[in-house]
Design an enzyme around this catalytic site. Sequence first.
Site, PDB file in Angstrom:
ATOM      1  N   GLU A  98       0.835  -1.199   0.000  1.00 35.83           N
ATOM      2  CA  GLU A  98       0.000   0.000   0.000  1.00 35.83           C
ATOM      3  C   GLU A  98       0.869   1.247   0.000  1.00 35.83           C
ATOM      4  O   GLU A  98       1.998   1.244   0.503  1.00 35.83           O
ATOM      5  CB  GLU A  98      -0.931  -0.057   1.235  1.00 35.83           C
ATOM      6  CG  GLU A  98      -1.786   1.153   1.500  1.00 35.83           C
ATOM      7  CD  GLU A  98      -2.767   1.521   0.386  1.00 35.83           C
ATOM      8  OE1 GLU A  98      -2.378   1.516  -0.792  1.00 35.83           O
ATOM      9  OE2 GLU A  98      -3.908   1.880   0.716  1.00 35.83           O
ATOM     10  N   ASP A  99       0.335   2.309  -0.579  1.00 37.28           N
ATOM     11  CA  ASP A  99       1.098   3.560  -0.615  1.00 37.28           C
ATOM     12  C   ASP A  99       1.185   4.215   0.765  1.00 37.28           C
ATOM     13  O   ASP A  99       2.252   4.630   1.194  1.00 37.28           O
ATOM     14  CB  ASP A  99       0.494   4.533  -1.651  1.00 37.28           C
ATOM     15  CG  ASP A  99      -1.011   4.750  -1.481  1.00 37.28           C
ATOM     16  OD1 ASP A  99      -1.605   4.226  -0.512  1.00 37.28           O
ATOM     17  OD2 ASP A  99      -1.608   5.441  -2.332  1.00 37.28           O
ATOM     18  N   ASP A 102      -3.178   5.728   6.328  1.00 37.59           N
ATOM     19  CA  ASP A 102      -3.743   6.991   6.825  1.00 37.59           C
ATOM     20  C   ASP A 102      -4.745   6.641   7.925  1.00 37.59           C
ATOM     21  O   ASP A 102      -4.358   6.368   9.046  1.00 37.59           O
ATOM     22  CB  ASP A 102      -4.349   7.766   5.655  1.00 37.59           C
ATOM     23  CG  ASP A 102      -4.896   9.125   6.061  1.00 37.59           C
ATOM     24  OD1 ASP A 102      -4.544   9.598   7.151  1.00 37.59           O
ATOM     25  OD2 ASP A 102      -5.677   9.717   5.298  1.00 37.59           O
ATOM     26  N   LEU A 107      -6.938  -0.376   4.237  1.00 34.37           N
ATOM     27  CA  LEU A 107      -6.221  -1.603   4.590  1.00 34.37           C
ATOM     28  C   LEU A 107      -7.119  -2.598   5.307  1.00 34.37           C
ATOM     29  O   LEU A 107      -7.004  -3.804   5.129  1.00 34.37           O
ATOM     30  CB  LEU A 107      -4.997  -1.269   5.444  1.00 34.37           C
ATOM     31  CG  LEU A 107      -3.799  -0.780   4.620  1.00 34.37           C
ATOM     32  CD1 LEU A 107      -2.697  -0.236   5.516  1.00 34.37           C
ATOM     33  CD2 LEU A 107      -3.267  -1.926   3.754  1.00 34.37           C
ATOM     34  N   LYS A 130       1.312   7.532   8.383  1.00 34.41           N
ATOM     35  CA  LYS A 130       1.031   8.873   8.922  1.00 34.41           C
ATOM     36  C   LYS A 130       0.932   8.835  10.441  1.00 34.41           C
ATOM     37  O   LYS A 130       0.226   7.989  10.993  1.00 34.41           O
ATOM     38  CB  LYS A 130      -0.289   9.407   8.353  1.00 34.41           C
ATOM     39  CG  LYS A 130      -0.133  10.172   7.075  1.00 34.41           C
ATOM     40  CD  LYS A 130      -1.424  10.923   6.724  1.00 34.41           C
ATOM     41  CE  LYS A 130      -1.352  11.426   5.295  1.00 34.41           C
ATOM     42  NZ  LYS A 130      -2.600  12.066   4.852  1.00 34.41           N
ATOM     43  N   ASP A 158      -1.982  10.747  -5.313  1.00 30.40           N
ATOM     44  CA  ASP A 158      -2.555  11.792  -6.157  1.00 30.40           C
ATOM     45  C   ASP A 158      -3.309  12.849  -5.372  1.00 30.40           C
ATOM     46  O   ASP A 158      -3.671  12.668  -4.210  1.00 30.40           O
ATOM     47  CB  ASP A 158      -3.556  11.172  -7.131  1.00 30.40           C
ATOM     48  CG  ASP A 158      -4.876  10.800  -6.430  1.00 30.40           C
ATOM     49  OD1 ASP A 158      -4.811  10.014  -5.456  1.00 30.40           O
ATOM     50  OD2 ASP A 158      -5.934  11.306  -6.820  1.00 30.40           O
TER      51      ASP A 158
HETATM   52  P1  IMP Z   1      -6.952   5.339   4.384  1.00 36.03           P
HETATM   53  O1  IMP Z   1      -7.471   6.579   5.035  1.00 36.03           O
HETATM   54  O2  IMP Z   1      -5.852   4.732   5.216  1.00 36.03           O
HETATM   55  O3  IMP Z   1      -8.034   4.379   4.045  1.00 36.03           O
HETATM   56  O4  IMP Z   1      -6.291   5.806   3.033  1.00 36.03           O
HETATM   57  C1  IMP Z   1      -7.071   5.771   1.889  1.00 36.03           C
HETATM   58  C2  IMP Z   1      -6.364   6.174   0.667  1.00 36.03           C
HETATM   59  O5  IMP Z   1      -6.374   7.581   0.662  1.00 36.03           O
HETATM   60  C3  IMP Z   1      -4.903   5.775   0.534  1.00 36.03           C
HETATM   61  O6  IMP Z   1      -4.740   4.509  -0.030  1.00 36.03           O
HETATM   62  C4  IMP Z   1      -4.431   6.853  -0.408  1.00 36.03           C
HETATM   63  O7  IMP Z   1      -4.690   6.481  -1.759  1.00 36.03           O
HETATM   64  C5  IMP Z   1      -5.294   8.035  -0.020  1.00 36.03           C
HETATM   65  N1  IMP Z   1      -4.549   8.965   0.837  1.00 36.03           N
HETATM   66  C6  IMP Z   1      -4.486   9.011   2.189  1.00 36.03           C
HETATM   67  N2  IMP Z   1      -3.662   9.997   2.594  1.00 36.03           N
HETATM   68  C7  IMP Z   1      -3.206  10.577   1.451  1.00 36.03           C
HETATM   69  C8  IMP Z   1      -2.306  11.662   1.177  1.00 36.03           C
HETATM   70  O8  IMP Z   1      -1.712  12.306   2.060  1.00 36.03           O
HETATM   71  N3  IMP Z   1      -2.117  11.958  -0.145  1.00 36.03           N
HETATM   72  C9  IMP Z   1      -2.710  11.280  -1.160  1.00 36.03           C
HETATM   73  N4  IMP Z   1      -3.542  10.264  -0.952  1.00 36.03           N
HETATM   74  C10 IMP Z   1      -3.782   9.924   0.338  1.00 36.03           C
HETATM   75 MG    MG Z   2      -6.278   9.023  -3.946  1.00 38.27          MG
END
Ligand code: IMP
Ligand code: MG
Length: 181
Positions: A98-99, A102, A107, A130, A158
């Site tokens: 995963e990138d 957050d 995940l 993060k 992005d």
């Molecule tokens: P989650 O909040 O952990 O579910 O993250 C969801 C998705 O939001 C990640 O897989 C990223 O593609 C995107 N994302 C979360 N934080 C960032 C950021 O700082 N920049 C760009 N995309 C983000």
């Molecule tokens: Mg995105």
Amino acid sequence: MQDFLERILITEEEIQARVAELASRITQDYKDKNLGLIGILKGGVVFLADLTRQIPIPHSYDLVGASSYGSSSTSSGKVIITRDAEIPLSDKDILIIEDIYDTGNTLKVVRDLIEAHSPRSMEICALLWKEKKRAFDIPIRYIGFKIPDVFVVGYGLDFNERYRNLGYIGVLSAYLKTRNE
Ligand code: IMP
Ligand code: MG
């Protein structure tokens, strides 16, 4: 400095060095296993592409799709699966790529999806982690970089589908971010 950026957070050289370190740890840890990388579309693609080429042991990779609704720079919590894995996973030791970790909502959903395939084992590798309070914790086995709770772009990440192509990771300009919240 590019006008869409506040500052560069991680340079291309730093990313490439860290990817090589992670790849060598993964190679060591999975040398007697049946490694399968599962990248998460779309943000994890760039990281997956670099990582797979730095892992010399035989392994496979596939992609799953997850997208979260919401504005461009905040997570909504509602995640839908847009693509499932196509290769069999039950004989593999899966490493989810995963990138960014957050809120962890993505995940969590992807982990459940992979678990339903009954893989031999399952771990997570996230390039970015993060630093923030979360409603729940997800154990991440391999972490590239811990970063502050800011909105970043580049290296697959992005903002409105742009900037994924940058080789480095930068903090998005506050002006651009507030225009879309
Ligand atoms: P989650 O909040 O952990 O579910 O993250 C969801 C998705 O939001 C990640 O897989 C990223 O593609 C995107 N994302 C979360 N934080 C960032 C950021 O700082 N920049 C760009 N995309 C983000
Ligand atoms: Mg995105």
